[in-house]
Design a protein around this motif. Structure first.
Motif, mmCIF file in Angstrom:
data_model
loop_
_atom_site.group_PDB
_atom_site.id
_atom_site.type_symbol
_atom_site.label_atom_id
_atom_site.label_comp_id
_atom_site.label_asym_id
_atom_site.label_seq_id
_atom_site.Cartn_x
_atom_site.Cartn_y
_atom_site.Cartn_z
ATOM 1 N N SER A 100 8.000 3.558 7.779
ATOM 2 C CA SER A 100 6.917 4.477 7.423
ATOM 3 C C SER A 100 7.480 5.813 6.953
ATOM 4 O O SER A 100 7.056 6.368 5.930
ATOM 5 N N LEU A 101 8.451 6.338 7.703
ATOM 6 C CA LEU A 101 9.086 7.594 7.284
ATOM 7 C C LEU A 101 9.865 7.412 5.991
ATOM 8 O O LEU A 101 9.871 8.286 5.121
ATOM 9 N N VAL A 137 7.909 10.069 3.528
ATOM 10 C CA VAL A 137 8.545 11.368 3.267
ATOM 11 C C VAL A 137 8.938 11.530 1.800
ATOM 12 O O VAL A 137 8.577 12.527 1.161
ATOM 13 N N PRO A 138 9.670 10.567 1.177
ATOM 14 C CA PRO A 138 10.007 10.757 -0.242
ATOM 15 C C PRO A 138 8.783 10.841 -1.144
ATOM 16 O O PRO A 138 8.761 11.638 -2.092
ATOM 17 N N ILE A 139 7.756 10.041 -0.850
ATOM 18 C CA ILE A 139 6.577 10.055 -1.709
ATOM 19 C C ILE A 139 5.845 11.384 -1.588
ATOM 20 O O ILE A 139 5.378 11.946 -2.582
ATOM 21 N N VAL A 140 5.730 11.914 -0.372
ATOM 22 C CA VAL A 140 5.047 13.194 -0.191
ATOM 23 C C VAL A 140 5.805 14.305 -0.910
ATOM 24 O O VAL A 140 5.214 15.139 -1.614
ATOM 25 N N ILE A 141 7.128 14.327 -0.749
ATOM 26 C CA ILE A 141 7.926 15.358 -1.426
ATOM 27 C C ILE A 141 7.810 15.216 -2.941
ATOM 28 O O ILE A 141 7.597 16.202 -3.662
ATOM 29 N N ILE A 194 -1.696 9.421 -6.303
ATOM 30 C CA ILE A 194 -0.421 9.206 -5.606
ATOM 31 C C ILE A 194 -0.658 9.064 -4.105
ATOM 32 O O ILE A 194 -0.019 8.244 -3.432
ATOM 33 N N LEU A 195 -1.594 9.873 -3.574
ATOM 34 C CA LEU A 195 -1.907 9.785 -2.145
ATOM 35 C C LEU A 195 -2.458 8.404 -1.807
ATOM 36 O O LEU A 195 -2.103 7.812 -0.778
ATOM 37 N N ILE A 239 -1.871 5.637 -3.462
ATOM 38 C CA ILE A 239 -0.750 4.701 -3.540
ATOM 39 C C ILE A 239 0.122 4.808 -2.294
ATOM 40 O O ILE A 239 0.614 3.810 -1.755
ATOM 41 N N THR A 240 0.305 6.056 -1.800
ATOM 42 C CA THR A 240 1.095 6.261 -0.592
ATOM 43 C C THR A 240 0.475 5.536 0.602
ATOM 44 O O THR A 240 1.164 4.853 1.367
ATOM 45 N N VAL A 241 -0.845 5.704 0.749
ATOM 46 C CA VAL A 241 -1.538 5.037 1.861
ATOM 47 C C VAL A 241 -1.422 3.519 1.714
ATOM 48 O O VAL A 241 -1.167 2.797 2.690
ATOM 49 N N ALA A 242 -1.593 3.041 0.456
ATOM 50 C CA ALA A 242 -1.474 1.591 0.231
ATOM 51 C C ALA A 242 -0.067 1.103 0.569
ATOM 52 O O ALA A 242 0.100 0.046 1.199
ATOM 53 N N LEU A 243 0.945 1.883 0.163
ATOM 54 C CA LEU A 243 2.322 1.502 0.468
ATOM 55 C C LEU A 243 2.584 1.533 1.972
ATOM 56 O O LEU A 243 3.303 0.684 2.507
ATOM 57 N N LEU A 244 1.991 2.534 2.654
ATOM 58 C CA LEU A 244 2.156 2.597 4.111
ATOM 59 C C LEU A 244 1.546 1.369 4.777
ATOM 60 O O LEU A 244 2.143 0.766 5.674
ATOM 61 N N CYS A 245 0.329 1.005 4.320
ATOM 62 C CA CYS A 245 -0.313 -0.181 4.881
ATOM 63 C C CYS A 245 0.537 -1.422 4.604
ATOM 64 O O CYS A 245 0.729 -2.275 5.477
ATOM 65 N N PHE A 246 1.045 -1.500 3.360
ATOM 66 C CA PHE A 246 1.890 -2.640 3.011
ATOM 67 C C PHE A 246 3.167 -2.653 3.843
ATOM 68 O O PHE A 246 3.622 -3.708 4.309
ATOM 69 N N SER A 247 3.757 -1.453 4.032
ATOM 70 C CA SER A 247 4.987 -1.380 4.815
ATOM 71 C C SER A 247 4.728 -1.767 6.265
ATOM 72 O O SER A 247 5.544 -2.459 6.892
#
Length: 569
Positions: free
Chosen positions: A13-14, A18-22, A280-281, A283-291
């Motif tokens: 998750s980190l 973290v890279p996506i948020v930055i 992007i946010l 996509i980030t949430v989707a990637l987090l769920c996928f991860s």
């Protein structure tokens, strides 16, 4: 203690978040800056073009007013008041009206032209009461202009007004002879501005230095805000201003005594950046769920076999060595499971080998005991034979010798460990017949056997030690004859061999001691009469397992019953 699954979930998750948020923050602020710069550049050019077009429109209308001002027909008509209806005066009036019609038709319907004589009479097509009232109210303003054009936003009639005083340009340029009013359609200004309005939130306004003209695409905006925008001394300057808590990007273009201003909410300009940020946010949430899903999937694949191995290790700690861990993967976890299975096989092999060696040792010991016939029994028997032979020459001696030989023959069984139930009963029968002769008149016995189990195999030499124990520790200790009853019967899945006597028996405390001695498996041969029972009990358990063995029941003065339960196979 955190599980591997929790640690993996936190790490991945980190690793994604973290890279996506930055990156998102960097892209957002870079895009904001780019959008603002591009918009400023584009809008600066646009407002410059709009100011030029509005200037041309203004120049065209002021030029129209100058032509009307200097038109000979208009000058002739205004210079000579209508005092007499002469032919010359009628001609001037006709020429004047024709001139108005020509100017009006030339400019289509966007301009209404009105001329006012010195006496207040208004000439022109389309004169309404509202127009007349407005014109009358502005005569003094036109007089103060002294022939210069005056622009005004005539809000009460919904028009833009351009008016000026007409002076005598032939005899005395300072003498006023009338007034000219051009009432312009506002929609023409709206059309001009509309060609330069790209964004929905973009607003425009124009005002003059005198403060009489103020046109805005946003009716609710205050004139003070417009002048704040145009107060910047630089030309084509862009700034950010605040109004009612909202930030605006503003532009100003000054041409002569007119100032063109434009403003748009900053959030409208930066809307694409916000949309990109929220995209992007998302996509980030989707990637987090996928991860999280992938972590759960991967951790399940990793931790499931590890947990299984952990459970097996725990079983080893509890003394359970026989297990198999499924080897379904060809990786480190699979190699670990394979090593666990190999360790289990080796442990089981060692345990089995140890058990076999122990069983072998016990079999040798028990076989030795089998062949060690009780010396007292042999001495007593031989003594009886000797005494009878000397005292009597009786056939009983022959019977004893016969029984004894048959007893030995069945007992030895050519070295084989298993005999049939019928042979075991015959063996104990011969033993009882010998004892019956020895204890004549003191021992009575009977045997009951279920013939259906006569050919079932069992380990030998089980009943004789029990009968011997009943005689020596039960019947011989009483003052009157005793009875022994042997019962061999079949039960579902079992064979039961039972030896019952009516000897002295045992009290409850002694019975419990014997039972505990059987359970403990002590090899103390000096310990009272429990040794013979333990020998039989251990042989049964060694051959058939811990489920089987001896069962004792006894009451003091009532006798003892010993039962053997064997599998019916």
């Amino acid at each position: 203690m955190r599980s591997i699954r929790t640690q993996m979930m936190l790490f991945f998750s980190l690793l994604i978040f973290v890279p996506i948020v930055i990156s998102s923050a960097n892209v957002y602020y870079a895009l904001e800056n780019y959008l603002e710069k591009q918009y400023v550049k584009q809008q600066a050019q646009s407002i410059d073009n709009l100011a030029s077009e509005l200037g041309e429109w203004r120049f065209k209308l002021q030029d129209l007013s100058l032509r009307l001002f200097g038109d000979r027909r208009v000058q002739q008509f205004l210079r000579y008041p209508n005092t007499a209806q002469t032919g010359e005066q009628l001609q001037r009036t006709t020429d004047f009206r024709q001139a108005l019609q020509i100017y009006t038709s030339t400019n289509n319907a966007e301009v209404s032209i009105f001329v006012v004589r010195g006496n207040g009479t208004i000439y022109g097509d389309g004169l309404s009461a509202a127009y007349k009232s407005y014109i009358d109210s502005r005569i003094e303003t036109a007089r103060r202009g002294a022939g210069l054009p005056v622009w005004e936003n005539a809000g009460e009639i919904g028009r833009i007004a351009l008016f000026r005083q007409i002076n005598d340009n032939e005899t005395d340029l300072n003498r006023p002879i009338g007034y000219l009013f051009l009432l312009l359609d506002k929609r023409e200004v709206d059309r001009i501005i509309g060609r330069y309005s790209v964004d929905a939130g973009q607003q425009y306004a124009v005002y003059d230095a005198a403060g009489s003209l103020e046109l805005s695409t946003d009716p609710g905006i205050s004139g003070a805000f417009l002048r704040r925008i145009g107060s910047e001394p630089r030309v084509s300057a862009q700034r950010t201003m605040q109004l009612d808590g909202e930030s605006y990007i503003t532009f100003a273009e000054k041409r002569s005594d007119w100032t063109l201003v434009s403003w748009i909410p900053e959030k409208e300009v930066l809307q694409p950046a916000r949309e990109l940020f929220f995209g992007i946010l998302f996509i980030t949430v989707a990637l987090l769920c996928f991860s999280v899903f992938m972590v759960l999937f991967l951790s399940h694949r990793i931790t499931k076999p590890l947990k299984m191995i952990q459970r097996k290790m725990k079983q080893i700690g509890e003394g359970v060595f026989i297990f198999k861990v499924p080897v379904v993967r060809n990786d480190e976890v699979g190699e670990l499971a394979f090593a666990m299975n190999r360790m289990s096989d080796e442990i089981v092999s060692l345990i089995q080998k140890n058990r076999e060696e122990e069983a072998k040792r016990r079999r040798i010991q028990l076989q030795t005991l089998e062949y060690q016939i009780n010396p007292h029994f042999l001495y007593n028997t031989l003594d009886s034979v000797n005494m009878l032979a000397r005292k009597h020459k009786d056939p009983i001696i022959a019977d004893i010798v016969t029984y004894l030989s048959r007893l030995f023959r069945i007992g030895l069984n050519q070295g084989r460990e298993l005999i049939t139930v019928a042979d075991e009963v015959r063996h104990v029968t011969y033993y009882l017949k010998i004892q019956e002769i020895r204890f004549s008149g003191q021992l009575y016995w009977q045997i009951h056997m279920d013939e259906s189990i006569a050919n079932v195999k069992m380990i030998k030499f089980l009943l004789q030690p029990l009968v011997e124990n009943s005689i020596n520790h039960g019947i011989r200790k009483r003052d009157e004859p005793g009875h022994i009853e042997i019962c061999v019967r079949a039960e579902p899945d079992f064979i039961v061999l039972e030896v019952k006597d009516d000897g002295v028996g045992m009290n409850r405390e002694r019975l419990e001691q014997v039972r505990q001695s059987l359970a403990a498996g002590s090899d103390d041969q000096e310990a009272d009469h429990g040794f013979g029972l333990r020998n039989v009990h251990q042989r049964i358990q060694l051959h058939y397992g811990d489920r089987y063995g001896l069962e004792l029941a006894s009451e003091s003065g009532q006798g003892t019953t010993v039962a053997i339960r064997l599998p019916n196979r």
